[in-house]
Design a protein around this motif. Sequence first.
Motif, PDB file in Angstrom:
ATOM      1  N   SER A 298     -74.686  57.617 115.088  1.00 33.79           N
ATOM      2  CA  SER A 298     -75.840  57.320 115.942  1.00 33.79           C
ATOM      3  C   SER A 298     -76.961  58.335 115.727  1.00 33.79           C
ATOM      4  O   SER A 298     -78.063  58.162 116.242  1.00 33.79           O
ATOM      5  CB  SER A 298     -75.407  57.348 117.418  1.00 33.79           C
ATOM      6  OG  SER A 298     -74.850  58.612 117.721  1.00 33.79           O
TER       7      SER A 298
ATOM      8  N   ALA B 178     -70.811  67.973 112.401  1.00 35.84           N
ATOM      9  CA  ALA B 178     -70.512  68.442 113.761  1.00 35.84           C
ATOM     10  C   ALA B 178     -71.711  69.219 114.278  1.00 35.84           C
ATOM     11  O   ALA B 178     -72.339  69.976 113.523  1.00 35.84           O
ATOM     12  CB  ALA B 178     -69.264  69.317 113.769  1.00 35.84           C
TER      13      ALA B 178
ATOM     14  N   HIS C 114     -71.512  77.504 110.344  1.00 31.14           N
ATOM     15  CA  HIS C 114     -71.363  76.698 109.129  1.00 31.14           C
ATOM     16  C   HIS C 114     -70.490  77.390 108.082  1.00 31.14           C
ATOM     17  O   HIS C 114     -69.733  76.736 107.361  1.00 31.14           O
ATOM     18  CB  HIS C 114     -72.738  76.341 108.557  1.00 31.14           C
ATOM     19  CG  HIS C 114     -73.416  75.244 109.324  1.00 31.14           C
ATOM     20  ND1 HIS C 114     -72.973  73.942 109.296  1.00 31.14           N
ATOM     21  CD2 HIS C 114     -74.487  75.257 110.161  1.00 31.14           C
ATOM     22  CE1 HIS C 114     -73.758  73.190 110.069  1.00 31.14           C
ATOM     23  NE2 HIS C 114     -74.669  73.967 110.615  1.00 31.14           N
TER      24      HIS C 114
ATOM     25  N   ASN D 216     -87.369  68.787 112.706  1.00 29.28           N
ATOM     26  CA  ASN D 216     -87.384  69.844 113.735  1.00 29.28           C
ATOM     27  C   ASN D 216     -88.777  69.987 114.352  1.00 29.28           C
ATOM     28  O   ASN D 216     -88.928  70.380 115.509  1.00 29.28           O
ATOM     29  CB  ASN D 216     -87.044  71.216 113.132  1.00 29.28           C
ATOM     30  CG  ASN D 216     -85.584  71.343 112.749  1.00 29.28           C
ATOM     31  OD1 ASN D 216     -84.801  70.436 112.963  1.00 29.28           O
ATOM     32  ND2 ASN D 216     -85.217  72.477 112.173  1.00 29.28           N
TER      33      ASN D 216
HETATM   34  N1  LIG Z   1     -81.978  71.131 112.162  1.00 24.82           N
HETATM   35  C1  LIG Z   1     -81.942  71.775 111.035  1.00 24.82           C
HETATM   36  O1  LIG Z   1     -82.939  72.305 110.536  1.00 24.82           O
HETATM   37  C2  LIG Z   1     -80.633  71.878 110.290  1.00 24.82           C
HETATM   38  C3  LIG Z   1     -80.599  72.474 109.025  1.00 24.82           C
HETATM   39  C4  LIG Z   1     -79.393  72.535 108.325  1.00 24.82           C
HETATM   40  C5  LIG Z   1     -78.249  72.013 108.894  1.00 24.82           C
HETATM   41  N2  LIG Z   1     -78.310  71.447 110.118  1.00 24.82           N
HETATM   42  C6  LIG Z   1     -77.061  70.876 110.672  1.00 24.82           C
HETATM   43  O2  LIG Z   1     -77.182  69.469 110.649  1.00 24.82           O
HETATM   44  C7  LIG Z   1     -76.226  68.920 111.564  1.00 24.82           C
HETATM   45  C8  LIG Z   1     -76.848  67.746 112.230  1.00 24.82           C
HETATM   46  O3  LIG Z   1     -77.695  68.151 113.226  1.00 24.82           O
HETATM   47  P1  LIG Z   1     -78.594  67.155 114.086  1.00 24.82           P
HETATM   48  O4  LIG Z   1     -78.704  67.754 115.423  1.00 24.82           O
HETATM   49  O5  LIG Z   1     -79.868  66.840 113.377  1.00 24.82           O
HETATM   50  O6  LIG Z   1     -77.739  65.838 114.126  1.00 24.82           O
HETATM   51  P2  LIG Z   1     -78.168  64.409 114.591  1.00 24.82           P
HETATM   52  O7  LIG Z   1     -78.716  63.646 113.460  1.00 24.82           O
HETATM   53  O8  LIG Z   1     -78.997  64.509 115.836  1.00 24.82           O
HETATM   54  O9  LIG Z   1     -76.776  63.771 114.908  1.00 24.82           O
HETATM   55  C9  LIG Z   1     -75.870  64.310 115.817  1.00 24.82           C
HETATM   56  C10 LIG Z   1     -74.734  63.296 115.941  1.00 24.82           C
HETATM   57  O10 LIG Z   1     -73.614  63.977 116.503  1.00 24.82           O
HETATM   58  C11 LIG Z   1     -73.198  63.246 117.647  1.00 24.82           C
HETATM   59  N3  LIG Z   1     -72.646  64.164 118.647  1.00 24.82           N
HETATM   60  C12 LIG Z   1     -73.272  65.145 119.315  1.00 24.82           C
HETATM   61  N4  LIG Z   1     -72.407  65.760 120.155  1.00 24.82           N
HETATM   62  C13 LIG Z   1     -71.226  65.095 120.013  1.00 24.82           C
HETATM   63  C14 LIG Z   1     -69.945  65.216 120.612  1.00 24.82           C
HETATM   64  N5  LIG Z   1     -69.697  66.157 121.520  1.00 24.82           N
HETATM   65  N6  LIG Z   1     -68.957  64.381 120.209  1.00 24.82           N
HETATM   66  C15 LIG Z   1     -69.194  63.428 119.259  1.00 24.82           C
HETATM   67  N7  LIG Z   1     -70.389  63.244 118.671  1.00 24.82           N
HETATM   68  C16 LIG Z   1     -71.386  64.080 119.057  1.00 24.82           C
HETATM   69  C17 LIG Z   1     -74.441  62.538 118.149  1.00 24.82           C
HETATM   70  O11 LIG Z   1     -74.026  61.445 118.938  1.00 24.82           O
HETATM   71  P3  LIG Z   1     -74.936  60.927 120.147  1.00 24.82           P
HETATM   72  O12 LIG Z   1     -76.063  60.189 119.524  1.00 24.82           O
HETATM   73  O13 LIG Z   1     -74.018  60.064 120.915  1.00 24.82           O
HETATM   74  O14 LIG Z   1     -75.384  62.145 120.906  1.00 24.82           O
HETATM   75  C18 LIG Z   1     -75.086  62.134 116.822  1.00 24.82           C
HETATM   76  O15 LIG Z   1     -74.521  60.964 116.330  1.00 24.82           O
HETATM   77  C19 LIG Z   1     -75.754  70.091 112.437  1.00 24.82           C
HETATM   78  O16 LIG Z   1     -74.492  70.506 112.024  1.00 24.82           O
HETATM   79  C20 LIG Z   1     -76.792  71.186 112.129  1.00 24.82           C
HETATM   80  O17 LIG Z   1     -76.289  72.492 112.288  1.00 24.82           O
HETATM   81  C21 LIG Z   1     -79.469  71.355 110.829  1.00 24.82           C
END
Ligand SMILES: NC(=O)c1ccc[n+]([C@@H]2O[C@H](COP(=O)([O-])OP(=O)(O)OC[C@H]3O[C@@H](n4cnc5c(N)ncnc54)[C@H](OP(=O)(O)O)[C@@H]3O)[C@@H](O)[C@H]2O)c1
Length: 287
Positions: free
Chosen positions: A14, A63, A113, A144
């Motif tokens: 999602s 995650a 990570h 972001n």
């Molecule tokens: N932001 C950055 O600049 C960046 C850079 C490098 C790496 N990352 C990494 O990228 C990854 C993705 O981050 P994001 O926030 O962008 O992801 P995202 O695309 O917003 O997706 C998060 C997903 O995880 C699910 N989720 C959240 N909490 C959960 C739980 N307790 N149990 C089961 N599912 C859960 C969400 O479900 P729902 O829709 O139901 O909430 C959603 O499907 C992270 O590991 C982050 O550290 C981020």
Amino acid sequence: MSTSKEHIFVVGASGDIGSGIVRGLVKKDEILTGCLTIVVGTYSSVEVYEKAIEGHTRLFLLAVGNLKRPTEMSEIKETFGKIAYEKGVRQIVDLSSWTVRSLGRQGIIGYMHTTSEEKLWKLADERPDERSLVVLRPGVFMSNQLMSDVNSVKHLNKLVSCGPPSSTFAWIDTKDISDCSVVVLTEPVEKHDRCVYEMGGEFLTQEQRAAIFSKVLGRSITYEQQPVETLYKMFIGFGMPHSLAYDIVSFPIEPVSGHVTPQLSILINRPLRTLEEWLRENVKEFQ
Ligand SMILES: NC(=O)c1ccc[n+]([C@@H]2O[C@H](COP(=O)([O-])OP(=O)(O)OC[C@H]3O[C@@H](n4cnc5c(N)ncnc54)[C@H](OP(=O)(O)O)[C@@H]3O)[C@@H](O)[C@H]2O)c1
């Protein structure tokens, strides 16, 4: 979801990246769209996952970090990875972060990570002939900016951070992450086995980023460097935990900010997307 031979499980379907992967898989000719199944669960509903992963051959594993329990991300990935391999998954594609090579355990994001990767590599290496692991290490998500910059651009015509105007980040569009994941999940397992793909579309200084905003929005957007304490207090005021606030104010100050990887076009068969392209698609959010 399933192709004629493979059954692919996407965790976080999602979310931004996960939904892009599912769309990308559905678009591929060989995917049978009727074979798409949605499973509702959380990271703590292991029984649901244990049942659902049965019969799958590939896993995309994502995650989100819990800053109140910094060890949680690696625990989730270890549990989900172990169950997957034991149930016959041959390939895990792990969504990690640029911080692993650049910072290691330095900083809370790097810690979460790095420890996650360590546990997954250990699991894969227990049975190297049966267990394949691919790690994706994206740079800073362009998306972001929808959280960090919308208000200051809209109301003050400014981008605000605590690094000097020359400080840089390697930016990546999450579409590139999804598209790359689709390629890895659908090509032969052996081809990408034990590959680590860092992902950076564009290396931009804060001044260059402001110039792109000015060009796309058609008005002057400038970069403002604020004292580190001001930004830190603002993040804490929003309810952000100390460890993340400290990490985020450290990124623009330290000369480590990811890498650009134009070579990823070999995988996705097109150039990586630019910040200007991303902004043109999201311009309404900043007007
Ligand atoms: N932001 C950055 O600049 C960046 C850079 C490098 C790496 N990352 C990494 O990228 C990854 C993705 O981050 P994001 O926030 O962008 O992801 P995202 O695309 O917003 O997706 C998060 C997903 O995880 C699910 N989720 C959240 N909490 C959960 C739980 N307790 N149990 C089961 N599912 C859960 C969400 O479900 P729902 O829709 O139901 O909430 C959603 O499907 C992270 O590991 C982050 O550290 C981020």
